[in-house]
Design an enzyme around this catalytic site. Structure first.
Site, mmCIF file in Angstrom:
data_model
loop_
_atom_site.group_PDB
_atom_site.id
_atom_site.type_symbol
_atom_site.label_atom_id
_atom_site.label_comp_id
_atom_site.label_asym_id
_atom_site.label_seq_id
_atom_site.Cartn_x
_atom_site.Cartn_y
_atom_site.Cartn_z
ATOM 1 N N GLY A 56 0.836 -1.193 0.000
ATOM 2 C CA GLY A 56 0.000 0.000 0.000
ATOM 3 C C GLY A 56 0.868 1.239 0.000
ATOM 4 C CB CYS A 83 5.358 -4.317 0.381
ATOM 5 S SG CYS A 83 6.234 -2.759 0.248
ATOM 6 C CE1 TYR A 84 1.165 1.075 5.306
ATOM 7 C CE2 TYR A 84 -0.721 -0.415 5.175
ATOM 8 C CZ TYR A 84 -0.126 0.741 5.671
ATOM 9 O OH TYR A 84 -0.829 1.550 6.527
ATOM 10 C CG HIS A 172 5.953 -5.854 -4.498
ATOM 11 N ND1 HIS A 172 4.658 -5.712 -4.056
ATOM 12 C CD2 HIS A 172 6.608 -4.729 -4.102
ATOM 13 C CE1 HIS A 172 4.519 -4.554 -3.440
ATOM 14 N NE2 HIS A 172 5.697 -3.944 -3.448
ATOM 15 C CD GLU A 174 3.052 -8.546 -5.621
ATOM 16 O OE1 GLU A 174 3.763 -9.309 -4.953
ATOM 17 O OE2 GLU A 174 2.754 -7.400 -5.242
ATOM 18 C CG ASP A 230 -10.585 -5.878 -24.098
ATOM 19 O OD1 ASP A 230 -10.154 -7.041 -24.185
ATOM 20 O OD2 ASP A 230 -9.849 -4.882 -23.986
ATOM 21 C CE LYS A 369 -6.592 -7.212 -25.668
ATOM 22 N NZ LYS A 369 -7.437 -6.009 -25.778
#
Ligand code: XMP
Length: 513
Positions: A56, A83-84, A172, A174, A230, A369
Site C-alpha cells: 500500500g 511490503c506494507y 513483491h 507477484e 474486450d 488481456k
C-alpha cells in the site's frame, strides 16, 4: 458453484493487488479481494485457507494510515503480508517499523539467513534479485518471529513465525522482476495453506453469469460494440446471462479496415448477439474534413462517438445499464485505483456523460488481456474475435496522416489488406502483436511502365509486444516484405513507394498519431 477453498487478499491500496489475484488464479486457487477495512468476522465467514495482506502507499506510522482489523491475526489462519502488509503484521504484533535512510525502489539483491523457512525453503537459491518498492522497514521483529532473508543494506527482507504461520515479504513476489516470486507464492499457497488448486476460469464464468443475472434483474443493458476483443467478449458473457435483454450498438465511423464492419457484424450474428448497426461514416468524415492535427482528430472522433451512441441509446426503452469492456490495465492506466498515477485517460473508463444516468456493468474489470482471451475461448467465441489484434478506437484516422478523405482511406485500406494478407499466407500474422499500414502525406517520384509517377508512400508497421507499453519492431522475412511491396505498388492506385518502420517503442509509439 460451491467454492471449497479461498485465499482472501486484503487490499491496502497497492497497484499490484490485482496482480496477486491473477497469480492465484494461475495457480487455480479461488481468490476474494476485500478492502482493508473488512472486519475479522467478515473474513472468517468465507472460511479462508489463507490471507494475503497487500502492499500500500501509506507509511504504517503515519496518523490515519490504513490498518486492518487486528482480530484477523487471531483467526488461526496462515497470513502472508507483502511490503506494507508485512509492516502491518509487525506493527500490530508489537514489532517496530521505522523510516529507512535509503529508500529501496527497484530490483535489490537479498540473501537467505538460514534456518528452515517454510516459504523460502531449500529449493530457493541463497541469493535472489527481488523487486522492492518501499521507504519503511521492520527494524525490530515481533515476538516469535525470525528473519529469513536480509538485503545487502542489512534490512530484513522477509520474516516468519512458523508456529502461527505468519509470513512477511518486504519485496513483491507477484511481479515478474522478482526471481522465484512465483515459487515463493506457491510455497505459501500450497505448502502452508494446503490449497489443492482445483479452481478453473470456467468457474469464474459461472459465478459472473449468475452475478450479472442477479444484478440486472428485469432491466435492459446497452453496449457499444467496437469489434474488438474486450467489448465483444463482455457482450457474449452478458448475453449468456440475460439473453435478449442485452441490446448492442455497433457504430461504423468509416475508419475501419477493409470489409471489417461487414465481417464483424457477421461474427456477432453467429454468436447470436442482438446488434444494431449504425452507419455514421459520412457524419464522421464530414467533421474530419480538412483536419490534420492528430489530437484534434482524436477529439472529434471521441465526441462524435459519444453523440451517436447516446442518440441510439436513448431509443432503447428500459435500459438501466451500460456494459463496457473495461479490463484491468485500463483501470490502472486511468488512475482510478487508489495509489496509481494517471497515465492515459481511456475512453471506456468513465468517459460517458453522467446525464445518461446509466449504471456501469464492467464484468472484465479485474482481468488481464490474456485472461480475457482465455475466457473468450471458454465461452466459445470464434478465433477471429479472440485473437484479433488491438485496433485503436479512432481507427484508421490515426494511420492516415494528413488530411482524411474517403479516397485516401480507401488507398490505405487496400494497402493494409495486402500487408495482412501476405503475413497470414506466410504464417506470421498470428505471432505478431500488431501489423498495419500507415499512409504518409508525402509524395515522391517513381516510374511505372514508361511513365513518371508522383504519388504518396505507405509505411509497413509490425511490432511485438507484451502489453503495448513497450514494443519491438518485428524482423519480418525480406522475401515477405518484398512480396508485400510489389503487390502494393502494382495493385493500389496512388502508391508508388513502400517503406518499413524499424523503430521500437520507446522512442516511437506503436501508432503514428
Ligand atoms: P501507442 O501508439 O500509444 O499505442 O504506442 C499503444 C496501444 O494502444 C492502441 N491505441 C489505442 N487504443 N484507443 C484505443 O482503444 C485509442 O485511442 C488508442 N490509441 C492507441 C494502439 O493500437 C496500441 O495497441
Amino acid at each position: 458453484m460451491i467454492v471449497n477453498e479461498n485465499i482472501i487478499i486484503i487490499n491496502c491500496g497497492s497497484q499490484f493487488t490485482q496482480l496477486i489475484a491473477r497469480r492465484l488464479r494461475e495457480m487455480k486457487v479461488h481468490t476474494l479481494i476485500m478492502n482493508w477495512d473488512a472486519s475479522a468476522e467478515k473474513v472468517k465467514s468465507y472460511s479462508p485457507k489463507g490471507i494475503i495482506i497487500s502492499g500500500g502507499p501509506d507509511s504504517v506510522n503515519d496518523p490515519g494510515a490504513i490498518t486492518i482489523d487486528p482480530k484477523i491475526l487471531e483467526l488461526g489462519c496462515p497470513v502472508l503480508g507483502i511490503c506494507y502488509g508485512m509492516q502491518l503484521i509487525a506493527k500490530i504484533l508489537g514489532g517496530h517499523v521505522i523510516e529507512g535512510d535509503a529508500r529501496e525502489y527497484g530490483v535489490t539483491s537479498i540473501h537467505k539467513t538460514g534456518g528452515n523457512s517454510l516459504i523460502l525453503g531449500e529449493n530457493i537459491p541463497s541469493f535472489l534479485n527481488v523487486l522492492m518498492s518501499h521507504g519503511d522497514y521492520v527494524a525490530e521483529l515481533p515476538k516469535g518471529f525470525k528473519a529469513t532473508s536480509m538485503t545487502d543494506n542489512k534490512i530484513i527482507s522477509s520474516f516468519e513465525d512458523k508456529e502461527r504461520k505468519f509470513f512477511g515479504l518486504q519485496f513483491h513476489p507477484e511481479v515478474i522482476n522478482t526471481e522465484q516470486g512465483n515459487y515463493i507464492m506457491r510455497g505459501f499457497v500450497f505448502n502452508v495453506c494446503k490449497c489443492s488448486g482445483d479452481w478453473k476460469l470456467s468457474d469464474w464464468v459461472e459465478d459472473t453469469v449468475t452475478a450479472i443475472r442477479d444484478a440486472v434483474g428485469n432491466s435492459k443493458v446497452i453496449c457499444g460494440l467496437s469489434g474488438g476483443v474486450d467489448s465483444s467478449i463482455s457482450a457474449a458473457l452478458v448475453h449468456r446471462a440475460i439473453g435478449e435483454k442485452l441490446q448492442c450498438v455497433f457504430v461504423n465511423h468509416g475508419l475501419m479496415r477493409l470489409n471489417e464492419p461487414e465481417a464483424v457484424m457477421k461474427e456477432y450474428e453467429t454468436i447470436g448477439l442482438n446488434v444494431k448497426y449504425v452507419d455514421a461514416s459520412e457524419r464522421f468524415l464530414k467533421e474530419l474534413a480538412g483536419v490534420t492535427n492528430p489530437e484534434e482528430k482524436r477529439k472529434i472522433i471521441g465526441r462524435l462517438f459519444i453523440e451517436v451512441f447516446e442518440e441510439e441509446a436513448r431509443k432503447i426503452e428500459g435500459a438501466e445499464w451500460l456494459l463496457q469492456g473495461t479490463i484491468y490495465p485500463d483501470v490502472i492506466e486511468s488512475g482510478t485505483k487508489k495509489g496509481s498515477a494517471l497515465i492515459k485517460s481511456h475512453h471506456n473508463v468513465g468517459g460517458l456523460p453522467e446525464k445518461m444516468n446509466l449504471k456501469l456493468l464492467e464484468p472484465l474489470r479485474d482481468l488481464f488481456k490474456d485472461e480475457v482471451r482465455k475466457l473468450g475461448k471458454i465461452i466459445g467465441m470464434p478465433d477471429e474475435i479472440v485473437n484479433r489484434q488491438p485496433f485503436p478506437g479512432p481507427g484508421l484516422a490515426v494511420r492516415c496522416l494528413g488530411e482524411i478523405t474517403k479516397e485516401r482511406l480507401d488507398t490505405l485500406r487496400a494497402a493494409d489488406a495486402i500487408f495482412r494478407d501476405e503475413l497470414k499466407k506466410a504464417g506470421l500474422y498470428a505471432g505478431i502483436w500488431q501489423a498495419f499500414c500507415v499512409l504518409l502525406p508525402v509524395k515522391s517520384v517513381g516510374v511505372m511502365g514508361d511513365s513518371r509517377t508522383y504519388s504518396e508512400a505507405v509505411v509497413l508497421r509490425a511490432i511485438h509486444s507484451q502489453d503495448a507499453m513497450t514494443a519491438e519492431w518485428s524482423r519480418i522475412d525480406y522475401d515477405v516484405v518484398d512480396r508485400v511491396s510489389k503487390r502494393i505498388c502494382n495493385e493500389v492506385r496512388g502508391i508508388n513507394r513502400v517503406v518499413m518502420d524499424v523503430t521500437s517503442k520507446p522512442p516511437a509509439t506503436i501508432e503514428w498519431e
